[in-house]
Design an enzyme around this catalytic site. Sequence first.
Site, PDB file in Angstrom:
ATOM      1  N   GLU A 140       6.603 -13.463   2.264  1.00 44.24           N
ATOM      2  CA  GLU A 140       6.933 -12.512   1.535  1.00 44.24           C
ATOM      3  C   GLU A 140       8.300 -12.572   0.736  1.00 44.24           C
ATOM      4  OE1 GLU A 140       6.516  -8.749   3.806  1.00 44.24           O
ATOM      5  OE2 GLU A 140       4.483  -8.764   3.482  1.00 44.24           O
TER       6      GLU A 140
ATOM      7  N   GLU B  99      -2.274 -10.330   5.708  1.00 43.40           N
ATOM      8  CA  GLU B  99      -2.036  -9.220   6.391  1.00 43.40           C
ATOM      9  C   GLU B  99      -2.496  -7.988   5.936  1.00 43.40           C
ATOM     10  OE1 GLU B  99       2.211  -8.753   6.882  1.00 43.40           O
ATOM     11  OE2 GLU B  99       2.869 -10.744   6.973  1.00 43.40           O
TER      12      GLU B  99
HETATM   13  C1  GAL Z   1       4.777  -7.292   6.037  1.00 42.78           C
HETATM   14  C2  GAL Z   1       5.524  -8.490   6.810  1.00 42.78           C
HETATM   15  C3  GAL Z   1       5.284  -8.396   8.423  1.00 42.78           C
HETATM   16  C4  GAL Z   1       5.363  -7.095   9.022  1.00 42.78           C
HETATM   17  C5  GAL Z   1       4.461  -6.078   8.229  1.00 42.78           C
HETATM   18  C6  GAL Z   1       4.493  -4.755   8.566  1.00 42.78           C
HETATM   19  O1  GAL Z   1       5.344  -6.916   5.092  1.00 42.78           O
HETATM   20  O2  GAL Z   1       5.319  -9.576   6.231  1.00 42.78           O
HETATM   21  O3  GAL Z   1       6.287  -9.459   8.950  1.00 42.78           O
HETATM   22  O4  GAL Z   1       6.850  -6.598   8.727  1.00 42.78           O
HETATM   23  O5  GAL Z   1       4.739  -6.193   6.790  1.00 42.78           O
HETATM   24  O6  GAL Z   1       3.670  -3.943   7.950  1.00 42.78           O
END
Ligand code: GAL
Length: 689
Positions: free
Chosen positions: A151, A307
């Site tokens: 990110e 994710e």
């Molecule tokens: C994303 C990140 C992850 C974790 C997640 C939590 O932005 O890549 O490492 O922090 O959010 O929602």
Amino acid sequence: MFDINNFDGIIYGADYNPEQWPREIWREDVRLMNEAGVNLVSLGIFSWAHLEPQPGTYIFDWLDEVMDLLHEHGIGVNLATATASPPPWLSLKYPDSKPVTADGVRLEVGGRQLYCPSHKAFRTHVRELTEQLARRYQDHPALKLWHVNNEYGCHVDQCFCSLCAEEFRSWLRDKYGTLDTLNFAWGTAFWSQRYGDWAEIQPPRRAPTYANPTQQLDWRRFSSDNLLTLYRLEADVLRNMTPHIPVTTNFLGFLPGLDYFKWAQEEDVVSLDAYPDPGGSRPHFEAGMSYDMMRSLRGGQRWILMEQATSAVNWRERNSLKRPGLMRLLNHQALAHGASGLMFFQWRASRAGAEKYHSGMVQHVGPERSRVWQEVKALGQELKTLAELTQARLPARVAIMFDWNNWWALEIDSKPAALKLMPLVQKWYAALKQLGQNVDFVHPEGDLSAYDVVALPNQYLLSHPAAQNVRRFVASGGTLVSGFFSGIVDEHEHVQLGGYPALLGDVLGLWVEEWVVLQPHEKNQIQLLNSGTTYDVFNWAEVIHLTGAEMLATFQQDFIAGQPAVTSHHFGAGKAYYLAGDFPEEAVIDLLAQVLLHADVPMCRLPERLNVTLSELGETCVLHLLNVHPTQPLQIRLPDGGLCFENGTYLPQVMTLAPYGIALVRYHRSVRMDELQVQDEVSAHAPSP
Ligand code: GAL
């Protein structure tokens, strides 16, 4: 090279952070992963401190063991380059590698993503770690995909330190060549801002009042490019050492800081982190927009949802859980919008650290007694029956024009009103979805020829090549719908003189003389000439003069009463519509429906809680219907001849879609959206989940 569409079905998995857990748990992890149908995990994203505990000392034993263990259990690895969060020793060894805010504050150790992208020693450490990982695992059979960093720009999308200032100057030299060209582009004749030496140029740090707008705009472009240089450094290492392994870095949908149209061209596959708010009123529009953008970035190529949360996150003021069924539904939505991989953050919910209250596939309670685990497992099994969907493509006849340059330019200070781009885009997107459309996003200089209708909710900044692109599109038969305050400035943020929007005046058949900015307590109204329907107008209205356009609606109040509010104009073989104000969603739906009708694009009127996509799969078509409501069913009349996707049996024409219900309907022929009807909508405006 590994092909996401032939990954032995749909990719299913999560971020896996084994360094948070003792070794005994790793064995249980792989067993449970097998049980859930996990076939890919993202490994090592935040492992730098474990892999290089001291400068130049690398420890890979534990990672070797995890890679082998995963492979033994048939689980592939999306291996991170581990550069997302430098270890404390690095930040302390190089204090000037810590990024600086616009106010001159240097950020400190204790969080993550603590780096200045311009710092030379930081870049060297990044390159070395990437090389080490690539060398060690290049032939490991578990390695399927590279996950570069994590990110970019999520916490720090701009660093205002002196090293970045230096990089900025060199970026400007490349762009402008001479100071005269820069002085012209930045309009430095005003406020005594003329630069006589490159060394005088600074980032737009906190200043007494508005910083020069073109300086701000170039700074945003530079900051995106500067992070891209950092990404490229790693991607180049990986491409040289492991040309057979594809490369991605996870995006954040509509992240303000990075021009993803540019970034995506340097990846092999686009991946996305999406966290729509399950407590929000329309999580499916929020998610769907990002999904559609990801598909659009590389011309319709399928992408990976890298994710998402199985249930609640930990970083909102109030973190709603995902009610039973919502997680499955949002995953179906991603599939329907072009995903080939569905992954979560993270495999096992942490017991310590900043994200211990973030859900995981395995919750704190452990698998056996967990509702979330049951849903995770059931989804993993279900996905095995849906593998064919990874071959589907989503043709769209309508595209929304979007450009990060415009987003930056519009939201720079000192405008007629403090306008925000996203609410406008979200409104038009929601309207098009409620008219049953697959929606693409297209760059202003992108290929428009595949579309019947191109919508510009707002395109305040329109470069000369983009204006030519739009003109060609309409001249050759396309339909353009432009929102207010579009086509005002060029790529340098210089106003195009002679009546707005000068570059599109002949296309639209009008010119705008003045903007009527409405105060929060003020409103106007529009009335549609064909139906007599009226809608309120807030925030913005305009004084328009027609030079060939036809009036479709008029303003109703104030000194512009009776004057045009919506227009249409024939230009070449096409047509161009203009919406001269900030209209409510219902009005946008009404107007876009008329536009689609005239452009002969099949459509239907859907309640906001029914998410529909229509994809092509070989010789067949697939309707993916999702009822995004936790308690209210929907009765739907399907187009004739629908087959159940899973078993090929004929479906009754009228079907009930349960709350959070999902239906996948296959047709042998191409099906028209105007044949779909919602018969029993409990209430289109019922409170959504
Ligand atoms: C994303 C990140 C992850 C974790 C997640 C939590 O932005 O890549 O490492 O922090 O959010 O929602």
